[in-house]
Design a protein around this motif. Structure first.
Motif, PDB file in Angstrom:
ATOM      1  N   GLN A 118       1.320   5.249  -0.354  1.00  0.00           N
ATOM      2  CA  GLN A 118       2.548   5.216  -1.159  1.00  0.00           C
ATOM      3  C   GLN A 118       3.531   6.259  -0.618  1.00  0.00           C
ATOM      4  OE1 GLN A 118      -0.565   4.225  -2.631  1.00  0.00           O
ATOM      5  NE2 GLN A 118       0.537   2.300  -2.301  1.00  0.00           N
ATOM      6  N   PRO A 127      -8.953   0.291  -4.198  1.00  0.00           N
ATOM      7  CA  PRO A 127      -8.830  -0.181  -5.570  1.00  0.00           C
ATOM      8  C   PRO A 127     -10.140  -0.765  -6.088  1.00  0.00           C
ATOM      9  CG  PRO A 127      -7.507  -1.542  -4.043  1.00  0.00           C
ATOM     10  CD  PRO A 127      -8.044  -0.405  -3.270  1.00  0.00           C
ATOM     11  N   SER A 160      -5.500   8.389  -0.130  1.00  0.00           N
ATOM     12  CA  SER A 160      -4.948   7.082   0.263  1.00  0.00           C
ATOM     13  C   SER A 160      -3.610   6.841  -0.420  1.00  0.00           C
ATOM     14  CB  SER A 160      -5.909   5.934  -0.112  1.00  0.00           C
ATOM     15  OG  SER A 160      -6.943   5.803   0.831  1.00  0.00           O
ATOM     16  N   THR A 161      -3.508   7.254  -1.684  1.00  0.00           N
ATOM     17  CA  THR A 161      -2.222   7.098  -2.385  1.00  0.00           C
ATOM     18  C   THR A 161      -1.161   7.965  -1.705  1.00  0.00           C
ATOM     19  OG1 THR A 161      -3.576   6.973  -4.380  1.00  0.00           O
ATOM     20  CG2 THR A 161      -1.196   7.041  -4.697  1.00  0.00           C
ATOM     21  N   LYS A 187     -14.651   3.072   7.418  1.00  0.00           N
ATOM     22  CA  LYS A 187     -15.099   3.735   6.194  1.00  0.00           C
ATOM     23  C   LYS A 187     -16.261   3.002   5.533  1.00  0.00           C
ATOM     24  CE  LYS A 187     -10.955   3.326   4.478  1.00  0.00           C
ATOM     25  NZ  LYS A 187     -11.426   2.198   3.765  1.00  0.00           N
ATOM     26  N   ASP A 236      -6.954   1.354   7.396  1.00  0.00           N
ATOM     27  CA  ASP A 236      -7.698   0.090   7.406  1.00  0.00           C
ATOM     28  C   ASP A 236      -8.313  -0.057   8.796  1.00  0.00           C
ATOM     29  OD1 ASP A 236      -6.462  -1.432   4.812  1.00  0.00           O
ATOM     30  OD2 ASP A 236      -5.000  -0.138   5.775  1.00  0.00           O
TER      31      ASP A 236
END
Ligand code: TYD
Length: 211
Positions: free
Chosen positions: A114, A51, A109-110, A27, A23
């Motif tokens: 995560q 998302p 990103s996942t 981007k 973040d």
């Protein structure tokens, strides 16, 4: 190193370009600049993000803004459901029509976010090989977690959401730094936006000319 065990090929039509980073890494600025530059050169561009604005994406944003996170496994399943819809409804059709897809965040990103919650990063990447097209290029904008957080708080005037604490962003950065992934180009996100844009555009025009 975390890597793809048997790298699939990128789609045979269209051009799939992805931006990744923490973040505040810049981007969205780069996505906008690239989309504009390509449109000016006559390309049809589809700009998108994850998302998404779809039902699962909205559920994720509501959860992030509430500060009440669901379990890591459940969070992963929401991102995967959002992504599967995104691929079938927007990404695949756009690529089949030979368009250029510019996307803000995808499954690295996942892997990072995560993964930073303790899930197996390699498994996240491997499981995506079954359904997620490989981008032709993934631009990873690298910035220290402190800078990203400062940019989110000060320049955008936003309150950090549930994904944005210093410790968790540092863990995400660690994953991003370990990635060995086809078509991944790591760039210094602290370079001036115009310099970064020139580097990215040059690379994209080279790839586009080979298609
Ligand atoms: P972000 O791109 O920051 O959207 P917005 O600008 O609307 O806040 O994405 C929201 C958050 O979602 C971001 O902190 C990263 C997180 N995220 C994951 O944790 N996993 C994922 O797979 C994706 C795509 C995003």
């Amino acid at each position: 190193m975390l890597h793809i065990t048997s790298p699939p090929s990128p789609p045979s039509s269209g051009l799939f370009l992805v931006f990744e980073g923490l973040d505040g890494s810049g981007k969205s600025t780069q996505c906008n600049l690239l989309a504009q530059a390509l449109q000016e050169r006559g390309y049809t561009v589809v700009q998108t993000r994850e998302p998404t604005q779809g039902p699962w994406g909205q559920k994720i944003r509501t959860m992030a803004n509430s500060g009440q996170r669901v379990s890591a496994d459940e969070e992963l399943s929401w991102f995967v459901k959002d992504r599967k819809e995104h691929i079938s409804q927007l990404i695949q059709p756009a690529l089949q029509q030979n368009h250029i897809v510019i996307q803000d965040r995808y499954y690295l990103s996942t892997a990072a976010y995560q993964g930073s919650r303790g899930l197996d990063v390699q498994q996240i990447i491997d499981s995506h090989q079954e359904f997620a097209p490989l981008p032709h290029r993934t631009f990873l904008l690298d910035i220290p977690a402190e800078i990203g957080l400062q940019r989110v708080q000060h320049s955008r005037g936003e309150t950090p959401d549930a994904f944005e604490t210093l410790t968790s962003l540092q863990a995400c950065a660690d994953v991003f730094h370990q990635l060995d992934y086809p078509g991944l180009i790591q760039l210094d996100g602290q370079l001036p936006a115009t310099t970064l844009h020139e580097i990215i555009l040059r690379e994209v025009l080279t790839v586009a000319s080979r298609l």
